[in-house]
Design a protein around this motif. Structure first.
Motif, PDB file in Angstrom:
ATOM      1  N   GLY B 113       0.832  -1.205   0.000  1.00  0.00           N
ATOM      2  CA  GLY B 113       0.000   0.000   0.000  1.00  0.00           C
ATOM      3  C   GLY B 113       0.865   1.253   0.000  1.00  0.00           C
ATOM      4  N   LEU B 114       1.882   1.259   0.840  1.00  0.00           N
ATOM      5  CA  LEU B 114       2.772   2.418   0.907  1.00  0.00           C
ATOM      6  C   LEU B 114       3.464   2.662  -0.430  1.00  0.00           C
ATOM      7  CD1 LEU B 114       4.574   2.117   4.364  1.00  0.00           C
ATOM      8  CD2 LEU B 114       3.151   4.005   3.532  1.00  0.00           C
ATOM      9  N   LEU B 115       4.052   1.589  -0.964  1.00  0.00           N
ATOM     10  CA  LEU B 115       4.813   1.739  -2.205  1.00  0.00           C
ATOM     11  C   LEU B 115       3.921   2.244  -3.335  1.00  0.00           C
ATOM     12  CD1 LEU B 115       7.388   1.376  -3.829  1.00  0.00           C
ATOM     13  CD2 LEU B 115       6.760  -0.998  -4.198  1.00  0.00           C
ATOM     14  N   PHE B 116       2.724   1.652  -3.433  1.00  0.00           N
ATOM     15  CA  PHE B 116       1.898   2.017  -4.586  1.00  0.00           C
ATOM     16  C   PHE B 116       1.159   3.332  -4.374  1.00  0.00           C
ATOM     17  CE2 PHE B 116       2.997  -2.296  -5.609  1.00  0.00           C
ATOM     18  CZ  PHE B 116       3.261  -2.179  -6.954  1.00  0.00           C
ATOM     19  N   ALA B 117       0.975   3.731  -3.131  1.00  0.00           N
ATOM     20  CA  ALA B 117       0.465   5.083  -2.902  1.00  0.00           C
ATOM     21  C   ALA B 117       1.504   6.084  -3.399  1.00  0.00           C
ATOM     22  CB  ALA B 117       0.179   5.294  -1.422  1.00  0.00           C
ATOM     23  N   LEU B 118       2.766   5.819  -3.069  1.00  0.00           N
ATOM     24  CA  LEU B 118       3.842   6.691  -3.552  1.00  0.00           C
ATOM     25  C   LEU B 118       3.875   6.698  -5.079  1.00  0.00           C
ATOM     26  CD1 LEU B 118       6.455   8.347  -2.869  1.00  0.00           C
ATOM     27  CD2 LEU B 118       7.698   6.211  -3.168  1.00  0.00           C
ATOM     28  N   ALA B 119       3.756   5.507  -5.661  1.00  0.00           N
ATOM     29  CA  ALA B 119       3.800   5.410  -7.123  1.00  0.00           C
ATOM     30  C   ALA B 119       2.663   6.222  -7.749  1.00  0.00           C
ATOM     31  CB  ALA B 119       3.715   3.947  -7.553  1.00  0.00           C
ATOM     32  N   THR B 120       1.464   6.105  -7.182  1.00  0.00           N
ATOM     33  CA  THR B 120       0.327   6.847  -7.721  1.00  0.00           C
ATOM     34  C   THR B 120       0.576   8.343  -7.633  1.00  0.00           C
ATOM     35  OG1 THR B 120      -1.040   5.071  -6.850  1.00  0.00           O
ATOM     36  CG2 THR B 120      -2.181   7.039  -7.612  1.00  0.00           C
ATOM     37  N   LEU B 121       1.074   8.763  -6.508  1.00  0.00           N
ATOM     38  CA  LEU B 121       1.330  10.183  -6.291  1.00  0.00           C
ATOM     39  C   LEU B 121       2.343  10.705  -7.308  1.00  0.00           C
ATOM     40  CD1 LEU B 121       0.174  12.001  -4.102  1.00  0.00           C
ATOM     41  CD2 LEU B 121       2.324  11.762  -2.868  1.00  0.00           C
ATOM     42  N   VAL B 122       3.448   9.988  -7.448  1.00  0.00           N
ATOM     43  CA  VAL B 122       4.497  10.451  -8.364  1.00  0.00           C
ATOM     44  C   VAL B 122       3.977  10.479  -9.796  1.00  0.00           C
ATOM     45  CG1 VAL B 122       6.770   9.926  -9.288  1.00  0.00           C
ATOM     46  CG2 VAL B 122       6.338   9.636  -6.865  1.00  0.00           C
ATOM     47  N   THR B 123       3.244   9.423 -10.169  1.00  0.00           N
ATOM     48  CA  THR B 123       2.715   9.378 -11.530  1.00  0.00           C
ATOM     49  C   THR B 123       1.785  10.559 -11.782  1.00  0.00           C
ATOM     50  OG1 THR B 123       2.633   7.007 -11.097  1.00  0.00           O
ATOM     51  CG2 THR B 123       1.807   7.754 -13.207  1.00  0.00           C
ATOM     52  N   GLY B 124       0.881  10.802 -10.818  1.00  0.00           N
ATOM     53  CA  GLY B 124      -0.092  11.878 -10.996  1.00  0.00           C
ATOM     54  C   GLY B 124       0.581  13.235 -11.061  1.00  0.00           C
ATOM     55  N   VAL B 125       1.503  13.487 -10.148  1.00  0.00           N
ATOM     56  CA  VAL B 125       2.138  14.802 -10.093  1.00  0.00           C
ATOM     57  C   VAL B 125       2.972  15.054 -11.349  1.00  0.00           C
ATOM     58  CG1 VAL B 125       3.897  16.158  -8.896  1.00  0.00           C
ATOM     59  CG2 VAL B 125       2.147  14.969  -7.592  1.00  0.00           C
ATOM     60  N   SER B 126       3.611  13.979 -11.855  1.00  0.00           N
ATOM     61  CA  SER B 126       4.481  14.189 -13.017  1.00  0.00           C
ATOM     62  C   SER B 126       3.691  14.698 -14.215  1.00  0.00           C
ATOM     63  CB  SER B 126       5.220  12.903 -13.369  1.00  0.00           C
ATOM     64  OG  SER B 126       4.313  11.941 -13.848  1.00  0.00           O
ATOM     65  N   ALA B 127       2.393  14.377 -14.272  1.00  0.00           N
ATOM     66  CA  ALA B 127       1.591  14.839 -15.402  1.00  0.00           C
ATOM     67  C   ALA B 127       1.410  16.355 -15.366  1.00  0.00           C
ATOM     68  CB  ALA B 127       0.227  14.154 -15.389  1.00  0.00           C
ATOM     69  N   LEU B 128       1.616  16.976 -14.211  1.00  0.00           N
ATOM     70  CA  LEU B 128       1.357  18.410 -14.069  1.00  0.00           C
ATOM     71  C   LEU B 128       2.464  19.256 -14.666  1.00  0.00           C
ATOM     72  CD1 LEU B 128      -0.040  18.578 -10.441  1.00  0.00           C
ATOM     73  CD2 LEU B 128      -1.292  18.803 -12.580  1.00  0.00           C
ATOM     74  N   VAL B 129       3.694  18.719 -14.691  1.00  0.00           N
ATOM     75  CA  VAL B 129       4.820  19.582 -14.999  1.00  0.00           C
ATOM     76  C   VAL B 129       5.246  19.564 -16.459  1.00  0.00           C
ATOM     77  CG1 VAL B 129       5.925  19.900 -12.777  1.00  0.00           C
ATOM     78  CG2 VAL B 129       6.208  17.755 -13.990  1.00  0.00           C
ATOM     79  N   VAL B 130       4.721  18.634 -17.235  1.00  0.00           N
ATOM     80  CA  VAL B 130       5.226  18.526 -18.602  1.00  0.00           C
ATOM     81  C   VAL B 130       4.232  19.122 -19.594  1.00  0.00           C
ATOM     82  CG1 VAL B 130       6.645  16.534 -18.125  1.00  0.00           C
ATOM     83  CG2 VAL B 130       4.269  16.217 -18.802  1.00  0.00           C
ATOM     84  N   GLN B 131       4.709  19.292 -20.849  1.00  0.00           N
ATOM     85  CA  GLN B 131       3.825  19.741 -21.922  1.00  0.00           C
ATOM     86  C   GLN B 131       3.219  18.493 -22.508  1.00  0.00           C
ATOM     87  OE1 GLN B 131       6.964  21.522 -24.239  1.00  0.00           O
ATOM     88  NE2 GLN B 131       6.145  23.530 -23.786  1.00  0.00           N
ATOM     89  N   PRO B 132       1.960  18.209 -22.242  1.00  0.00           N
ATOM     90  CA  PRO B 132       1.432  16.861 -22.418  1.00  0.00           C
ATOM     91  C   PRO B 132       1.710  16.207 -23.770  1.00  0.00           C
ATOM     92  CG  PRO B 132      -0.168  18.246 -21.348  1.00  0.00           C
ATOM     93  CD  PRO B 132       0.974  19.136 -21.714  1.00  0.00           C
ATOM     94  N   CYS B 133       1.238  16.786 -24.854  1.00  0.00           N
ATOM     95  CA  CYS B 133       1.221  15.993 -26.077  1.00  0.00           C
ATOM     96  C   CYS B 133       2.429  16.186 -26.965  1.00  0.00           C
ATOM     97  CB  CYS B 133      -0.061  16.255 -26.865  1.00  0.00           C
ATOM     98  SG  CYS B 133      -1.483  15.544 -26.019  1.00  0.00           S
ATOM     99  N   ARG B 134       3.338  17.087 -26.608  1.00  0.00           N
ATOM    100  CA  ARG B 134       4.525  17.243 -27.421  1.00  0.00           C
ATOM    101  C   ARG B 134       5.556  16.215 -27.025  1.00  0.00           C
ATOM    102  NH1 ARG B 134       6.377  23.379 -28.147  1.00  0.00           N
ATOM    103  NH2 ARG B 134       8.442  22.406 -28.008  1.00  0.00           N
ATOM    104  N   TRP B 135       6.440  15.884 -27.977  1.00  0.00           N
ATOM    105  CA  TRP B 135       7.504  14.947 -27.616  1.00  0.00           C
ATOM    106  C   TRP B 135       8.515  15.669 -26.721  1.00  0.00           C
ATOM    107  CZ3 TRP B 135      12.720  14.719 -29.593  1.00  0.00           C
ATOM    108  CH2 TRP B 135      13.429  13.602 -29.115  1.00  0.00           C
ATOM    109  N   ILE B 136       9.231  16.645 -27.254  1.00  0.00           N
ATOM    110  CA  ILE B 136      10.029  17.502 -26.368  1.00  0.00           C
ATOM    111  C   ILE B 136       9.831  18.931 -26.829  1.00  0.00           C
ATOM    112  CG2 ILE B 136      11.810  15.858 -25.686  1.00  0.00           C
ATOM    113  CD1 ILE B 136      13.634  17.203 -27.777  1.00  0.00           C
TER     114      ILE B 136
END
Lengths: 853, 136, 335
Positions: B113-136
């Protein structure tokens, strides 16, 4: 817990077993469990030891062959602009090397190991499906040989081990070379899945009483997760291979961008397999390490629960890393970031295992023997591979490292360090148990140091060559780019590594002839496989051991007893039945005895079925369709023969007396639990394939702006909807039939099954009718390709369900089922429910979804 | 289930066993489903150009990703916490940690539970910082 | 057996030190990712060094712990210590791993955002199309087509549209940026920038068939004004031969059907399978970066292309010595 000072038991566990069982009973059991003699017997053999030795021997042979190919690769790269080996041959070499190591060496080797040691390690007598194990070897060996037959036809695959479309497609790889790759390896993939199924069931349902999930040896945990991962990973690979083969043979367009397909789809399907594959090779190795470290540290494994959960977590995470092989394809940034995050986080469970092993060593007292040396070598190498793995999981770094020699270095650190070194540790550790001869320690140390030095010399410089711009898969390079020295070092290292492997072979064959006899427990180990004679008798254990802790041989003076109820049951089981192969199923979590069932005996049918399979695949390489048909016929005959019930000579009264006295059901046919699990796993595989097809559908839809494409109308709903309704009605009928037999009503069962069959057949007919009226086919557009593929798959599964129903009906008319014994009816019903759910998914995808988007 | 239940399967009801399995595997299973959903959502949104739809200047799709992240995180944490309480109840300090099956499953559930809560959090937050549909 | 494992770290260290030394020594001539010549490669190189340091530290810590575990002094009688310390190592290790991972993940995402393509409206665009086994380079706005040589303005970002004519290739100039694939059926957008004038070596990084190894190219960074002149010159049709030998050479070119595959703007040759030869003589290399463009190599390439690049798609053209000399004379004026 204090293992070092514990005095050895007065007599060996193996002798104690025979004492509990009785000499004559033990002899009778040995005969019952023996493989038949002679050449014909050799084809019918299925003892797990025998099958496992064959699998491992074959896999090791492929390891040597793949290694020789690698040496040739390194010779060509020794100097720049070398003309030793031409480009074509070079490209064949690396394709064959990668494919051999991935498909024909590591996975079969790991499965072979599991089949060899699991039954004794878990304290049972056999694997649940010995015939499936035998089948797995025949298919793996035949597929591997067929793969190399490509050399005879001068049609050697050369598209790399991941065979990217369109380089592997009909236009850029004409001829039959790629068909060898797809179809011969397809046979080997079937073998991997087959062995995976029986490993899962063995671990969950066939342990010694008392060996709860929380006491299971860590190797069993690792193999459990690995085997599940094999089902989830190899199935999409088979789907991808099928689609590519269809593109090549019947002109579909799954990967053809000119007509709506996508070459990137191949990469998805391949890497959904390809990344878990890495963990399929690595997890069993961690299991081996978790067994070997405690024994040579003379300390029980620290952090048992942590390691078990780390293994589980690794299994789950390994399935959502695949896109990190595709960071340079041009995918959306958000997708890459998701997968990058997962790729980074998988280092946490990997790290947890490493720290737990180190903690075990710290609190123990190391004993330096060859298996332990290889384990330390594994740690030294693998930790570095893990760190570079984290690096390449980060998108920006990977943009530079991807497809360079840095990746070649990384993947060999992970695969040779993470799999091959543990395999050698495991060979030194377990082979004496099964060969009866100790391997030489002296040669073993030389073996280790040659491999360790050779490996690092060969692969460490490749990191640098990669960072200096050397791409992988180049047959030569220009001088003056600064790569020369690293390539020289790598080539020299490869020969030292090879010398190490050669030394192992020498050690092995030398030991068989001149080795010291191996005692029952040469390493003072804790797990059950060391608690039976060396080499283990055919039956493994006569009286199954009763386990009271995680380290039975360290904690229990005796593993066979006569006091408790369970011990008495085990003793009784050692004396009856003696004439058929009885094994025990236990409950998954708490390992309480559940049922005594009959493991199938020697049979020629696995061989026949494997021959049918190889005939189909080999004939398809050369597009000999008549021969394909013959192969299908052989397979059907083989499967019917395989499952034909054998009669047993124990009278029903004996069974009932035993059941009454010990309160445990006895089945002279298949086990209820095992049968239930096998249908469950079959359905699981079917649904994984379904998910792969549906994913392909979605993916192809997304690369097309119009859906359905121009000139193709939206699907007509009328006939498919009626067909669906009729099919659903048949689900009610089968439920009714099953309820009938549960209360012993034979006619009720027969009528219900017949009704199910009629409704199912009508529904199927309506669906086929709907298909026959389509205005397009699979060559029109990728839409047509995936439409026919998904629809055809559903129709095939429905047909299989109907055939299964037909067989069950025949048996029901013969009156083979009773209220107490109707496993086959229950399975037919389960399969049919699964089929209906599958059809609903397909109906939604094919017929409804285009109306929505 | 119409089949006979084996006679010697004492006090371990199927229900209890199921609860233990759920406690152990909820984290990874929920996270896997979550991951597949947001991955497919990203593929579909970028493939069909859905990012342009916004509400209050925020892309609906990106908002949806965050909502799904929270929806995944809550049950992982809740079931993990349940597993923790069960483990506290069941832990025996006198024998090896996690050697009792129920204790093992509960403790494993906490860790996963701990590990995958962390995984969910990191995955979700990472979506906030990038330009979604561009490659780079 | 005590002596043996002691050599583990020594050997490892030896290899590492030697390798590091060689890495620095070898840098001069290599197209090294750690010798960045553009902003994107520089950011990635920074990340790489951070990863080396952090990863190296983690490796050293783990190995030190392992060594301690193996060789720590043990009392002769005591069999094992209390469990507390082991738990500390395990949880400390996991905690450290997690923190390090999250930090470098954050740094990597930051780098990813930083190497994003700059949005300058007036930047030059070039289309690069991958062929088995050469690169077609096209400047759509200027109407210039060349091969295996990409001219870019120094100090300015350049947008590159990547396409493939056949199989998947990958575009890689290690000193300037990471790589991006050329996938049939899709157009990938990439960008490059070089900070210094110079020539940068590039290669196909995705295995694409028999001559994958010899699918190279050159990026030429030059001052914007010079690039302007170059584009101007390249957009002209080919020079018409006047010398008799060159005139004869053009006839040979047509008679030998070279025009089936190659284009020379301003002549009847309009083939599209092979590189555009309108300004062949201005190029630095032949056969996709494989050999220097000089008369001898060009002659050898025409007569026996498979000697230089076995399996490539250009057929050998048997010509008499006289015809070959004429053809070379013609091709040499195509500046």
């Amino acid at each position: 817990m204090d293992a070092t000072t514990q005095s050895p038991p007065a007599r060996s566990h193996g002798e104690a077993d025979i004492a509990v069982t009785g000499e004559s009973e033990a002899k009778q059991l040995e005969r019952t469990w023996a493989d038949p003699p002679g050449l014909f017997g050799w084809f019918r053999a299925l003892q797990n030891d025998e099958v496992a030795k064959r699998i491992m021997g074959t896999a090791f042979t492929f390891f040597v062959v793949g290694g020789i190919l690698a040496l040739l690769i390194r010779l060509q790269l020794l100097s720049p602009e070398s003309t030793l080996i031409g480009p074509d041959t070079y490209n064949e070499l690396f394709t064959m090397h990668g494919s051999t190591m991935m498909y024909l060496f590591v996975v079969p080797m790991m499965e072979g190991f599991a089949i060899l040691i699991l039954p004794v390690m878990l304290g049972n007598r056999e694997m649940p499906f010995p015939r499936l194990g035998a089948f797995s070897w025949f298919t793996m060996a035949m597929g591997g040989v067929l793969f190399y037959v490509s050399y005879l036809f001068n049609a050697v695959p050369k598209a790399g081990w991941f065979a990217l479309a369109p380089l592997s497609g009909p236009e850029y790889a004409p001829g039959i070379a790629m068909d060898f790759w797809l179809l011969a390896l397809g046979v080997a993939e079937v073998a991997a899945i087959a062995a995976g199924v029986e490993i899962i069931i063995a671990i969950l349902r066939m342990r010694a009483p008392g060996m709860t999930l929380s006491r299971m040896p860590m190797y069993a945990w690792a193999m459990l997760v690995t085997a599940v991962a094999i089902l989830f990973a190899f199935t999409p690979l088979m789907v991808g291979s099928l689609l590519l083969e269809l593109d090549r043979k019947i002109g579909s367009h799954f990967f053809n961008p000119a007509l709506g397909g996508s070459p990137v789809l191949w990469q998805h399907l391949f890497w959904i397999f390809g990344h878990p594959e890495v963990y399929i090779q690595f997890l069993p190795a961690t299991g081996m390490v978790s067994m070997i470290v405690p024994v040579f540290a003379r300390q029980k494994l620290q952090g048992y629960t942590l390691i078990a959960t780390a293994v589980i977590a690794t299994g789950f995470m390994s399935f959502v890393l695949w896109v990190h092989h595709m960071f340079t394809v041009g995918l959306p940034q958000v997708t890459m970031t998701f997968f990058s995050a997962a790729s980074i986080l998988i280092a946490i469970p990997a790290g947890a295992q490493i720290f737990a092993w180190i903690a075990t060593i710290i609190s123990g007292r190391p004993v330096w023997k060859t298996p332990f040396l290889f384990v330390i070598g594994f740690l030294v190498i693998f930790v570095l591979g893990g760190i570079t793995g984290v690096m390449v999981g980060l998108v920006p770094f990977d943009l530079q490292a991807h497809d360079s020699y840095f990746i070649v270095a990384h993947l060999h650190y992970v695969l040779i360090g993470g799999s091959v070194f543990p395999i050698f540790a495991a060979l030194y550790y377990w082979l004496p148990k099964f060969s009866g001869k100790m391997l030489s320690e002296r040669l073993g140390r030389w073996n280790f140091w040659l491999m360790f030095i050779g490996f690092n010399l060969s692969f460490f410089p490749m990191h640098i060559a990669g960072l200096l711009g050397m791409p992988r898969r180049v047959y030569t390079y220009s001088p003056g780019l600064g790569w020369d020295l690293y390539n020289v070092l790598a080539t020299v290292g490869s020969w030292i590594l090879a010398a190490g492997v050669l030394l192992f072979l020498i050690n092995f064959f030398y030991s068989l002839r001149y080795g010291e006899p191996a005692p029952e427990n040469p390493w003072q180990a804790d797990s059950l496989e060391w608690g039976t004679a060396t080499p283990p008798p055919n039956y493994g254990f006569a009286a199954l051991p009763v386990v009271r802790g995680r380290h039975p041989l360290w904690q229990q003076e005796r593993i066979h007893g006569e006091q408790t109820r369970t011990e008495k049951l085990m003793k009784a089981l050692s004396k009856w039945p003696l004439t058929w192969r009885a094994a025990l199923t236990t409950t998954a979590l708490e390992a309480k005895p559940e049922e005594i069932f009959r493991v199938s005996g020697p049979s020629i049918w696995p061989f026949v079925t494997a021959v049918g399979l190889i005939t189909i695949f080999a004939a398809e390489i050369f597009t000999l369709r008549a021969l394909v048909g013959l192969g299908i016929l052989v397979i059907i005959v083989g499967i019917v023969g395989w499952h034909w019930p054998d009669d047993v000579d124990t009278p029903a009264e004996e069974e009932e007396a035993f059941e009454k006295e010990h309160g445990i059901p006895v089945s002279t046919g298949s086990s209820r639990a095992v049968a239930k699990w096998s249908v469950g796993l079959a359905l699981l595989i079917i649904f994984i394939a379904l998910a792969s097809f549906v994913f392909s559908y979605i993916y192809i839809r997304l690369v097309n702006s119009a859906w359905p494409p121009a000139n193709i109308p939206l699907p007509n709903l009328l006939w498919p909807a009626i067909g669906t309704a009729v099919l659903l009605a048949s689900g009610g009928a089968v439920r009714w039939a099953r309820a009938g037999i549960a209360t012993g009503k034979q006619n009720h069962l027969r009528l219900g099954l017949a009704l199910t069959f009629v409704l199912g057949a009508v529904g199927l007919g309506l669906l086929i009718y709907a298909f026959s009226g389509l205005s397009f086919n699979w060559q029109t557009h990728a839409y047509g390709s995936i439409f026919y593929m998904l629809g055809g798959y559903a129709l095939l599964i429905i047909t299989s369900g109907l055939l299964m129903n037909l067989f069950t009906q025949v048996w029901s008319w013969l009156g083979r089922y009773s209220a107490k014994r109707h496993v086959a009816v229950a399975n037919t019903a389960r399969f049919w429910y699964g089929t209906l759910v599958l059809w609903l998914v397909v109906f939604f995808t094919l017929y409804l979804s285009p109306h929505i988007w | 289930m119409t089949e006979t239940i084996p006679p010697n399967e004492p006090g371990t009801g199927n229900g209890r066993s199921r609860a233990l399995w759920i406690g152990l595997l909820a984290g990874p299973v929920i996270w896997s489903i979550y991951f597949v959903i947001i991955y497919l959502l990203a593929e579909i949104a970028c493939g069909l150009n859905l990012l342009q739809f916004t509400v209050w200047g925020v892309s609906i799709i990106l908002l949806l990703v965050q909502v799904i992240t929270v929806l995944a995180l809550l049950p992982i944490l809740y079931i993990g916490f349940q597993a923790y309480r069960r483990w506290q109840r069941l832990r025996h300090d006198e024998i090896e940690i996690g050697e009792q099956p129920a204790e093992f499953m509960a403790l494993g559930g906490v860790l996963l539970g701990l590990l995958f809560a962390l995984a969910t959090l990191v995955t979700g937050v990472s979506a906030l910082v990038v330009q979604p549909c561009r490659w780079i | 057996m005590r002596y043996a494992p002691l050599t583990v770290p020594i050997i490892k260290r030896g290899i590492f030190l030697a390798a590091t030394g060689l890495l620095l020594a070898g840098c001069q001539s290599s197209p090294s990712t750690l010798n960045p010549q553009g902003p994107a490669a520089a950011r990635i190189s920074d990340l790489t060094w951070v990863l080396f340091v952090v990863g190296g530290a983690v490796y050293v810590i783990v190995m030190a712990l392992l060594l301690y575990a193996l060789f720590r002094r043990r009392a002769t009688t005591q069999s094992s210590g209390p469990p507390g310390r082991e738990r500390w190592i395990i949880w400390g290790g996991i905690g450290l791993t997690a923190v390090v991972l999250l930090l470098i993940f954050g740094f990597a995402v930051n780098t990813l955002v930083a190497i994003a393509r700059p949005d300058t409206a007036d930047q030059l665009t070039v289309e690069v199309t991958g062929h088995q086994w050469w690169w077609e380079v096209h400047y759509p706005d200027e109407g210039v087509t060349t091969a295996n040589e990409i001219h870019i303005p120094t100090g300015e970002p350049l947008e590159i549209k990547l396409k493939s004519q056949d199989v998947i290739h990958s575009f890689w100039v290690p000193e300037l940026h990471g790589k991006l694939d050329l996938v049939p059926g899709q157009t990938n957008t990439f960008w490059l920038q070089a900070d210094q004038d110079g020539e940068y070596w590039g290669i196909c990084a995705e295995y694409c068939g028999i001559q994958h190894a010899k699918m190279q190219f050159v990026v030429v960074a030059q001052p914007p004004a010079e690039l302007e002149r170059w584009l101007q010159a390249q957009s002209q049709p080919a020079v018409t031969p006047t010398e008799p030998q060159a005139v004869r050479g053009q006839e040979v070119f047509m008679e030998a059907n070279c025009g089936e595959c190659h284009t020379i703007a301003g002549t009847a040759a309009g083939g599209e399978l092979g590189p555009d030869l309108t300004h062949l003589a201005s190029r630095r290399t032949l056969a996709a970066g494989v050999v220097e463009n000089n008369r001898g190599n060009l002659g050898g390439w025409i007569i026996d292309p498979h000697g230089i690049k076995p399996g490539n798609l250009m057929p050998a053209t048997p010509l008499s010595g006289e015809d070959l000399q004429a053809l070379l004379a013609y091709l040499e004026i195509l500046e």
